[in-house]
Design a protein around this motif. Sequence first.
Motif, PDB file in Angstrom:
ATOM      1  N   PHE A  22       0.913  -1.152   0.078  1.00 23.09           N
ATOM      2  CA  PHE A  22      -0.002  -0.113  -0.038  1.00 23.09           C
ATOM      3  C   PHE A  22       0.911   1.380  -0.041  1.00 23.09           C
ATOM      4  CE2 PHE A  22      -2.892   3.179   1.272  1.00 23.09           C
ATOM      5  CZ  PHE A  22      -4.135   2.721   0.929  1.00 23.09           C
ATOM      6  N   LEU A  23       1.894   1.222   0.828  1.00 18.40           N
ATOM      7  CA  LEU A  23       2.806   2.340   0.674  1.00 18.40           C
ATOM      8  C   LEU A  23       3.565   2.772  -0.503  1.00 18.40           C
ATOM      9  CD1 LEU A  23       4.552   4.651   2.294  1.00 18.40           C
ATOM     10  CD2 LEU A  23       6.105   2.901   2.926  1.00 18.40           C
ATOM     11  N   ASN A  24       3.950   1.665  -1.390  1.00 19.58           N
ATOM     12  CA  ASN A  24       4.301   1.898  -2.642  1.00 19.58           C
ATOM     13  C   ASN A  24       3.378   2.192  -3.660  1.00 19.58           C
ATOM     14  OD1 ASN A  24       6.735   0.916  -3.690  1.00 19.58           O
ATOM     15  ND2 ASN A  24       6.399  -1.236  -3.399  1.00 19.58           N
ATOM     16  N   ALA A  25       2.091   1.885  -3.429  1.00 20.11           N
ATOM     17  CA  ALA A  25       1.017   2.260  -4.325  1.00 20.11           C
ATOM     18  C   ALA A  25       0.589   3.796  -3.967  1.00 20.11           C
ATOM     19  CB  ALA A  25      -0.263   1.313  -3.996  1.00 20.11           C
ATOM     20  N   LEU A  26       0.783   4.111  -2.826  1.00 13.95           N
ATOM     21  CA  LEU A  26       0.517   5.407  -2.224  1.00 13.95           C
ATOM     22  C   LEU A  26       1.648   6.407  -2.846  1.00 13.95           C
ATOM     23  CD1 LEU A  26      -1.866   6.444  -0.720  1.00 13.95           C
ATOM     24  CD2 LEU A  26      -0.430   6.537   1.615  1.00 13.95           C
ATOM     25  N   ALA A  27       2.716   5.917  -2.944  1.00 15.94           N
ATOM     26  CA  ALA A  27       3.913   6.768  -3.326  1.00 15.94           C
ATOM     27  C   ALA A  27       3.771   7.151  -4.703  1.00 15.94           C
ATOM     28  CB  ALA A  27       5.105   5.872  -2.887  1.00 15.94           C
ATOM     29  N   SER A  28       2.952   6.372  -5.585  1.00 12.26           N
ATOM     30  CA  SER A  28       2.886   6.758  -6.893  1.00 12.26           C
ATOM     31  C   SER A  28       2.232   8.249  -7.188  1.00 12.26           C
ATOM     32  CB  SER A  28       2.050   5.721  -7.557  1.00 12.26           C
ATOM     33  OG  SER A  28       0.710   5.666  -7.152  1.00 12.26           O
ATOM     34  N   TYR A  29       1.625   8.453  -6.147  1.00 11.03           N
ATOM     35  CA  TYR A  29       1.045  10.121  -6.215  1.00 11.03           C
ATOM     36  C   TYR A  29       2.052  11.326  -5.950  1.00 11.03           C
ATOM     37  CZ  TYR A  29      -3.391   7.512  -6.512  1.00 11.03           C
ATOM     38  OH  TYR A  29      -4.585   6.587  -6.960  1.00 11.03           O
ATOM     39  N   ILE A  30       3.041  10.944  -5.522  1.00 13.50           N
ATOM     40  CA  ILE A  30       4.131  11.770  -5.283  1.00 13.50           C
ATOM     41  C   ILE A  30       4.414  12.575  -6.374  1.00 13.50           C
ATOM     42  CG2 ILE A  30       6.162  12.288  -4.441  1.00 13.50           C
ATOM     43  CD1 ILE A  30       6.207   9.847  -2.424  1.00 13.50           C
ATOM     44  N   PRO A  31       4.442  13.754  -6.507  1.00 14.24           N
ATOM     45  CA  PRO A  31       5.000  14.403  -7.889  1.00 14.24           C
ATOM     46  C   PRO A  31       6.413  14.182  -8.208  1.00 14.24           C
ATOM     47  CG  PRO A  31       3.715  16.067  -6.161  1.00 14.24           C
ATOM     48  CD  PRO A  31       4.090  14.886  -5.495  1.00 14.24           C
ATOM     49  N   LYS A  32       6.603  14.139  -9.627  1.00 18.98           N
ATOM     50  CA  LYS A  32       7.947  13.602 -10.093  1.00 18.98           C
ATOM     51  C   LYS A  32       8.910  14.840  -9.781  1.00 18.98           C
ATOM     52  CE  LYS A  32       5.603  10.827 -13.547  1.00 18.98           C
ATOM     53  NZ  LYS A  32       5.443  10.670 -14.880  1.00 18.98           N
ATOM     54  N   ASP A  33       8.784  15.892  -9.603  1.00 20.85           N
ATOM     55  CA  ASP A  33       9.821  16.777  -9.436  1.00 20.85           C
ATOM     56  C   ASP A  33      10.232  16.798  -7.782  1.00 20.85           C
ATOM     57  OD1 ASP A  33       7.363  18.037  -8.376  1.00 20.85           O
ATOM     58  OD2 ASP A  33       7.812  20.012  -9.100  1.00 20.85           O
ATOM     59  N   GLU A  34      10.055  16.054  -7.089  1.00 18.71           N
ATOM     60  CA  GLU A  34      10.303  16.191  -5.848  1.00 18.71           C
ATOM     61  C   GLU A  34      11.613  15.203  -5.504  1.00 18.71           C
ATOM     62  OE1 GLU A  34       7.469  15.840  -2.779  1.00 18.71           O
ATOM     63  OE2 GLU A  34       5.832  17.079  -3.869  1.00 18.71           O
ATOM     64  N   ARG A  35      12.277  15.358  -4.566  1.00 15.75           N
ATOM     65  CA  ARG A  35      13.390  14.296  -4.087  1.00 15.75           C
ATOM     66  C   ARG A  35      13.118  13.642  -3.007  1.00 15.75           C
ATOM     67  NH1 ARG A  35      18.856  13.716  -4.259  1.00 15.75           N
ATOM     68  NH2 ARG A  35      20.012  13.597  -2.302  1.00 15.75           N
ATOM     69  N   ILE A  36      12.961  12.446  -3.163  1.00 12.58           N
ATOM     70  CA  ILE A  36      12.565  11.386  -1.934  1.00 12.58           C
ATOM     71  C   ILE A  36      13.633  10.559  -1.625  1.00 12.58           C
ATOM     72  CG2 ILE A  36      10.901   9.344  -1.505  1.00 12.58           C
ATOM     73  CD1 ILE A  36       9.732  12.228  -2.702  1.00 12.58           C
ATOM     74  N   ILE A  37      13.857  10.513  -0.391  1.00 10.78           N
ATOM     75  CA  ILE A  37      14.800   9.392   0.175  1.00 10.78           C
ATOM     76  C   ILE A  37      13.954   8.323   1.034  1.00 10.78           C
ATOM     77  CG2 ILE A  37      16.700   9.337   2.197  1.00 10.78           C
ATOM     78  CD1 ILE A  37      17.382  12.118   1.433  1.00 10.78           C
ATOM     79  N   THR A  38      14.128   7.169   0.704  1.00 11.09           N
ATOM     80  CA  THR A  38      13.510   6.013   1.228  1.00 11.09           C
ATOM     81  C   THR A  38      14.522   5.193   2.354  1.00 11.09           C
ATOM     82  OG1 THR A  38      14.393   4.462  -0.378  1.00 11.09           O
ATOM     83  CG2 THR A  38      12.137   5.645  -0.489  1.00 11.09           C
ATOM     84  N   ILE A  39      14.045   4.981   3.441  1.00 12.20           N
ATOM     85  CA  ILE A  39      15.040   4.210   4.319  1.00 12.20           C
ATOM     86  C   ILE A  39      14.326   3.029   4.969  1.00 12.20           C
ATOM     87  CG2 ILE A  39      15.983   4.513   6.653  1.00 12.20           C
ATOM     88  CD1 ILE A  39      15.916   7.712   6.401  1.00 12.20           C
ATOM     89  N   GLU A  40      15.122   1.999   4.987  1.00 10.68           N
ATOM     90  CA  GLU A  40      14.507   0.633   5.107  1.00 10.68           C
ATOM     91  C   GLU A  40      15.659  -0.305   5.742  1.00 10.68           C
ATOM     92  OE1 GLU A  40      11.958  -0.977   1.825  1.00 10.68           O
ATOM     93  OE2 GLU A  40      13.202   0.613   0.723  1.00 10.68           O
ATOM     94  N   ASP A  41      15.136  -1.286   6.363  1.00  6.71           N
ATOM     95  CA  ASP A  41      16.012  -2.502   7.087  1.00  6.71           C
ATOM     96  C   ASP A  41      16.384  -3.325   5.734  1.00  6.71           C
ATOM     97  OD1 ASP A  41      16.282  -1.980   9.669  1.00  6.71           O
ATOM     98  OD2 ASP A  41      14.334  -2.913  10.283  1.00  6.71           O
ATOM     99  N   ASN A  42      15.460  -3.553   4.957  1.00  6.71           N
ATOM    100  CA  ASN A  42      15.883  -4.378   3.765  1.00  6.71           C
ATOM    101  C   ASN A  42      15.121  -3.586   2.612  1.00  6.71           C
ATOM    102  OD1 ASN A  42      17.492  -6.849   4.327  1.00  6.71           O
ATOM    103  ND2 ASN A  42      15.734  -6.893   6.106  1.00  6.71           N
TER     104      ASN A  42
END
Length: 408
Positions: free
Chosen positions: A209-229
Motif C-alpha cells: 500500500f505504501l508503494n501504491a500511495l507513493a505513486s501520487y508523489i509529484p515527479k519533481d520532488e526529491r525522495i529518500i527511502t530508508i529501510e531495513d531491507n
Amino acid sequence: MDMKNEECKKRLQEAILERLDFSRNMPDEEIKDIIDELIIAQSKESYIDLKNKKRLRQELFYSIRKLDILQELIDNPSITEIMINGTEEIFIEKAGQIMPYGVCFESKEKLEDVIQRIVSGCNRTINEASPIVDARLENGSRVNIVLSPVALNGPIVTIRRFSDQPIGMKELKELGSITEEADLFLSKLVKAKYNIFISGGTGSGKTTFLNALASYIPKDERIITIEDNAELQIRNVPNIVRLETRNANVEGCRPIGIRDLIKTSLRMRPDRIIVGEVRGGEAIDMMQCLNTGHDGSMSTGHANSAKDMLSRLETMVLMGMELPLAAIRQQIASGLDIIIHLGRLRDKSRKVLEISEIEGMEANEIKVRILYQFEEEGEDEDGGIKGMLMKKEELKDVCKLKAAGIPI
C-alpha cells in the motif's frame, strides 16, 4: 526422486564442479553447456528420456548457480511466501493458503550453502556467533534467516516474495481493497504533503500500500527511502535516494541502523522521507522529521488498529528517548496528519479498514477522527466477505490542501 536418480544427480554435480573454473566468473551459458555435455555422456551409460533430461538440467543448474530447490518457488509469481523449517519441511503460501511443498533439501549442508549464497548476495553475514539476519534476493524478496543454536530445528528461512510488477492503486481497487472515492481522497492528501502513517498486522499489505500511495508523489520532488531491507519499488520519481541499514559483521564494521539513516537523510535535501517500517527507538527521529518541515513523509508500523498504532508509537518513542508522555503525545499529534489502517480478513482478503485524521490534543489525549471505515455486510456464496469502505466524516484540517491549490 528415487535413490537411483538421486545418485546420478550427485555424480553429475561432482563432475560439474570439477569442470568449473573458479578463477573467473563463468557465464551461465558456459555452465549450461558443461551440464548438457555431462548429461549426454551420462545418458549413453543409462538411458534418460527427454523430459527427465530437461528436469535434470534445470535442477543441476539451480544447484550450482542459483538457490537449488528454492529457485523454482522464487520464480513462481503465484507463491507469496516460502517457509523452510530445517531440512525436513518446506511450506508455501499460495492465494492466501499455506500448504506443504512436498520437496525438501537433501542435507543440512546444502541448505546452509544456499543460505550463504543469499546473505553474501546483499553483503550480510550469518553464522553461529550471529545467527539471525534479514536479507533480500535479487528480485526484491524479503528473507529472514535463523540458525542454530537459536533455531532448534533450524536452519529456518522465511521468504516473502513480492510481485514482479508493483501492485498499484488500480489493482488494489480491482481487488476491492479500497474504493474509488477513498483513492481519490488519499491522492489529494499525498500531493498536498499530509504526513501519513500506515498501520496493520503481519501480511496485511502495508509495504504494498505504501508503494501504491507513493505513486501520487509529484515527479519533481526529491525522495529518500530508508529501510531495513530495500523493498519499496517507487518508480515514478526520478530523484530518489534509497538507503538500507547495515548489520555489524566479523570485519568489525559497526551497525548502521534506521536512526543513523534518518539523521543523515536530513542533510541530503529531502522533500519527503519515507521510512519502510518503524519498530523501535527510531520513532523519535521520525517524529522530529515530521515536525521540522519534511511534510509529506510516510511510514508503516505493526498494530491492530489506528488507536493501537498511536499507543505503539508512544512506546517506541520512549525506547529512543525518555520524555514526559504529554510531550510525546504532542510530538505525535503535531507530526502525524493521517493514519491508514489495513487488515487481512478471515477470507484472506486485504482491505483498507480505516482512514483517520489526527486532530491534535484534547485533555492530554491524542484526538482521532474517523474519516472512512470498512463496514462488513456479510458473506457471498464462496465465503468472501462483502462490505464497503464508508465515509464517516469530512477532513477537518484542510490547510495543506488549500496551500497546495488542491480543491477540497
